[in-house]
Design an enzyme around this catalytic site. Structure first.
Site, PDB file in Angstrom:
ATOM      1  N   ASP A  13       0.817  -1.230   0.000  1.00  0.00           N
ATOM      2  CA  ASP A  13       0.000   0.000   0.000  1.00  0.00           C
ATOM      3  C   ASP A  13       0.839   1.264   0.000  1.00  0.00           C
ATOM      4  O   ASP A  13       0.423   2.301   0.529  1.00  0.00           O
ATOM      5  CB  ASP A  13      -0.943   0.035   1.220  1.00  0.00           C
ATOM      6  N   LYS A  16       2.240   2.454  -4.976  1.00  0.00           N
ATOM      7  CA  LYS A  16       2.912   2.000  -6.210  1.00  0.00           C
ATOM      8  C   LYS A  16       2.076   2.316  -7.442  1.00  0.00           C
ATOM      9  O   LYS A  16       2.609   2.612  -8.503  1.00  0.00           O
ATOM     10  CB  LYS A  16       3.167   0.482  -6.162  1.00  0.00           C
ATOM     11  N   GLY A  40      -4.512  -3.775  -4.408  1.00  0.00           N
ATOM     12  CA  GLY A  40      -5.479  -2.759  -4.818  1.00  0.00           C
ATOM     13  C   GLY A  40      -4.741  -1.490  -5.146  1.00  0.00           C
ATOM     14  O   GLY A  40      -3.951  -1.011  -4.356  1.00  0.00           O
ATOM     15  N   HIS A  41      -4.940  -0.976  -6.324  1.00  0.00           N
ATOM     16  CA  HIS A  41      -4.306   0.279  -6.696  1.00  0.00           C
ATOM     17  C   HIS A  41      -5.374   1.330  -6.881  1.00  0.00           C
ATOM     18  O   HIS A  41      -6.373   1.076  -7.546  1.00  0.00           O
ATOM     19  CB  HIS A  41      -3.555   0.144  -8.018  1.00  0.00           C
ATOM     20  N   GLN A 223       1.777  -5.751  -3.325  1.00  0.00           N
ATOM     21  CA  GLN A 223       2.188  -5.885  -1.912  1.00  0.00           C
ATOM     22  C   GLN A 223       3.576  -5.255  -1.711  1.00  0.00           C
ATOM     23  O   GLN A 223       3.916  -4.312  -2.394  1.00  0.00           O
ATOM     24  CB  GLN A 223       2.149  -7.351  -1.446  1.00  0.00           C
TER      25      GLN A 223
HETATM   26  P1  GDP Z   1      -0.509   0.681  -3.813  1.00  0.00           P
HETATM   27  O1  GDP Z   1      -1.179  -0.627  -3.691  1.00  0.00           O
HETATM   28  O2  GDP Z   1       0.926   0.614  -3.388  1.00  0.00           O
HETATM   29  O3  GDP Z   1      -0.676   1.332  -5.152  1.00  0.00           O
HETATM   30  O4  GDP Z   1      -1.154   1.659  -2.770  1.00  0.00           O
HETATM   31  P2  GDP Z   1      -2.703   2.018  -2.554  1.00  0.00           P
HETATM   32  O5  GDP Z   1      -3.321   2.390  -3.866  1.00  0.00           O
HETATM   33  O6  GDP Z   1      -3.350   0.991  -1.726  1.00  0.00           O
HETATM   34  O7  GDP Z   1      -2.570   3.273  -1.620  1.00  0.00           O
HETATM   35  C1  GDP Z   1      -2.103   4.425  -2.035  1.00  0.00           C
HETATM   36  C2  GDP Z   1      -3.151   5.485  -1.776  1.00  0.00           C
HETATM   37  O8  GDP Z   1      -2.469   6.670  -1.508  1.00  0.00           O
HETATM   38  C3  GDP Z   1      -4.043   5.785  -2.946  1.00  0.00           C
HETATM   39  O9  GDP Z   1      -5.319   6.149  -2.465  1.00  0.00           O
HETATM   40  C4  GDP Z   1      -3.354   6.946  -3.636  1.00  0.00           C
HETATM   41  O10 GDP Z   1      -4.249   7.795  -4.340  1.00  0.00           O
HETATM   42  C5  GDP Z   1      -2.783   7.656  -2.462  1.00  0.00           C
HETATM   43  N1  GDP Z   1      -1.513   8.347  -2.689  1.00  0.00           N
HETATM   44  C6  GDP Z   1      -0.469   7.974  -3.476  1.00  0.00           C
HETATM   45  N2  GDP Z   1       0.552   8.855  -3.347  1.00  0.00           N
HETATM   46  C7  GDP Z   1       0.131   9.795  -2.451  1.00  0.00           C
HETATM   47  C8  GDP Z   1       0.736  10.950  -1.871  1.00  0.00           C
HETATM   48  O11 GDP Z   1       1.874  11.307  -2.152  1.00  0.00           O
HETATM   49  N3  GDP Z   1      -0.017  11.653  -0.957  1.00  0.00           N
HETATM   50  C9  GDP Z   1      -1.289  11.287  -0.611  1.00  0.00           C
HETATM   51  N4  GDP Z   1      -1.951  12.016   0.295  1.00  0.00           N
HETATM   52  N5  GDP Z   1      -1.874  10.208  -1.128  1.00  0.00           N
HETATM   53  C10 GDP Z   1      -1.186   9.477  -2.036  1.00  0.00           C
END
Ligand code: GDP
Length: 442
Positions: A13, A16, A40-41, A223
């Site tokens: 999370d 990415k 989940g992205h 992950q």
């Molecule tokens: P992933 O699985 O690694 O892609 O991560 P997730 O999608 O689960 O979580 C990332 C969340 O953080 C998403 O809701 C993104 O829109 C948000 N996000 C990503 N980069 C940033 C950031 O620099 N600042 C903030 N506030 N939110 C971010």
């Protein structure tokens, strides 16, 4: 040249999805190499929120090749729904291809996942109960069913029968579940197979052709490193290998095809589910960061556990993945937290200290973190587009990370939007100048 892996440097999370989305603009191909729909992205595009569980983040670019590699486990119902959801919003999915060798999540995998967690009771791993673990178990047991099997009814039925038989005893409580009827299951999966047939392909070959033509290929991990089944905090891990090395296996390329490895880490730490977490915060501070960072699972909605940035765990991730760059996300979520803490080493039993991630589970489980405090900042960061735009305390915080870890910070996230990002200069050859939004496909 070049192949770039985007890998989670913490417990998942890390954001990415947004990083891959930014890089995807320059790339020819984006390929996922492991995991399933437990990932989940979330991508925010012009205020519109897109959530993907299986489809790689690059799909929002018209015609971009978005591949699901052989190392991914695919729930055909979930991918069919994701494709339909994108079509409803007018997004072209012709660039999506799924490896013929990717394994399928079957109804019995979901039931086994559920039953397994119930059986473990308080010791449960905290899986998403989507059947991912049992699917990988069947793959290793040579009882798996693959995408290509969907295309042949006879083979499909034989393989489902062979996979179901050894599970009858464990599945006895669900014996009357209509999902477990051999005939109905074969029919249902055949129907899904018809719908997915245009997407089934030799994805390893597509990747090879792109690399051979000198195009950029992004290998998108799901992950994170600390959830790796070999290198993470076993057994509180995922059932696949998120580490960068697995990109080779899960996409079907040799190690020499990987040129860069970018690790994505939040400016603090989170983890979902059970397991050790030495820099964990349990105070009201954790609630504030959770709210500011929106730390609730994309797939499950579960509140994430929160902790200070953990340099011991990051050092481990740098070593295991061979990171060439670090992306620090969500720096904005730390606004107003003053002072800030950073875990610089672990303290084990008898006050023994560890600069490196301890290999022994008993030590990691009992370890606490030695925290260095830094002054926080109170300004909003969302308008910052260069390091100079940041308050000095935020710059110092990033500097400490870069200095202590010895890997350049290439990008810094200051908000969820795709333009809310700072390019530091170190990775500019791969990140587009001002990340423009792709042409809407309506
Ligand atoms: P992933 O699985 O690694 O892609 O991560 P997730 O999608 O689960 O979580 C990332 C969340 O953080 C998403 O809701 C993104 O829109 C948000 N996000 C990503 N980069 C940033 C950031 O620099 N600042 C903030 N506030 N939110 C971010």
């Amino acid at each position: 040249m070049p192949g770039l892996v985007v890998v989670g440097a913490q417990w998942g999370d890390e954001g990415k999805g947004k990083v891959t989305d930014l890089l995807a603009e320059r790339a020819d191909v984006v390929i996922r190499y492991q995991g399933g729909n437990n990932a989940g992205h979330t991508i925010v595009r012009d205020g519109e929120v897109f959530k993907f569980h299986l489809i790689p983040s690059g799909i929002l670019y018209p015609g971009k090749l978005c591949l699901i590699g052989n190392g991914v486990v695919v729930d055909p119902k979930v991918i069919t729904d994701e494709i339909a959801g994108l079509h409803t919003r007018g997004i072209d999915t012709s660039g999506l291809k799924i490896s013929a060798n990717a394994h399928l999540i079957m109804p019995y995998h979901r039931l086994l996942d559920h039953a397994g967690e119930l059986r473990l009771g308080e010791q449960q791993i905290g899986t998403t109960r989507r059947g991912i673990g049992p699917c990988y178990a069947d793959k290793a047991a040579r009882l798996g069913i693959r995408m290509q099997d969907l295309l042949d009814e006879k083979i499909l039925k034989q393989k489902i029968y062979a996979a179901l038989e050894p599970k009858r005893l464990v599945l006895r409580p669900y014996a009357k579940d209509p999902e477990l009827d051999l005939h109905a299951m074969t029919e249902e999966y055949r129907t899904l197979g018809h719908r997915l047939e245009p997407y089934i392909a030799d994805t390893a070959r597509i990747v090879w052709d792109s690399l051979d033509a000198g195009r950029l290929v992004i290998f998108e991990g799901a992950q994170g490193t600390l959830l790796d089944i070999d290198h993470g905090t076993y057994p509180f891990v995922t059932s696949s290998n998120p580490v960068a090395g697995a990109a080779c296996v899960g996409a079907g390329v040799g190690p020499r095809s990987i040129d860069e490895v970018w690790g994505v880490a939040k400016a603090y730490t989170t983890r979902v589910g059970s397991g050790p977490f030495p820099s964990e915060l349990e105070s009201e501070l954790a609630d504030r960061i959770r709210e500011a960072g929106g730390e609730f699972g994309t797939t499950t909605g579960r509140p994430r556990r929160i902790g200070w940035l953990d340099l011991v765990a990051l050092r481990y991730a740098i070593r295991l993945n061979g990171l060439t760059g670090l992306v620090i996300t969500k720096l904005d979520a730390l606004t107003g937290i003053d002072p800030l803490g950073v875990a610089v080493r672990y303290l084990g039993p008898d006050q023994v200290s560890f600069d490196d991630f301890p290999y022994h589970q008993s030590i990691v489980h009992k370890a606490t973190a030695e925290i260095v405090e830094l002054p926080g900042w109170h300004e909003s960061l969302s308008d910052a587009r260069s390091l100079e735009d940041l308050p000095p305390q935020a710059r110092d915080y990033l500097e400490l990370i870069g200095d202590r870890l010895g890997v350049p910070v290439v990008l810094v996230g200051v908000g969820p939007g795709r333009d809310e990002v700072i390019r530091t200069g170190a990775g500019d050859h791969l990140v587009p100048e001002v990340a423009p939004a792709p042409v809407p496909q309506r």
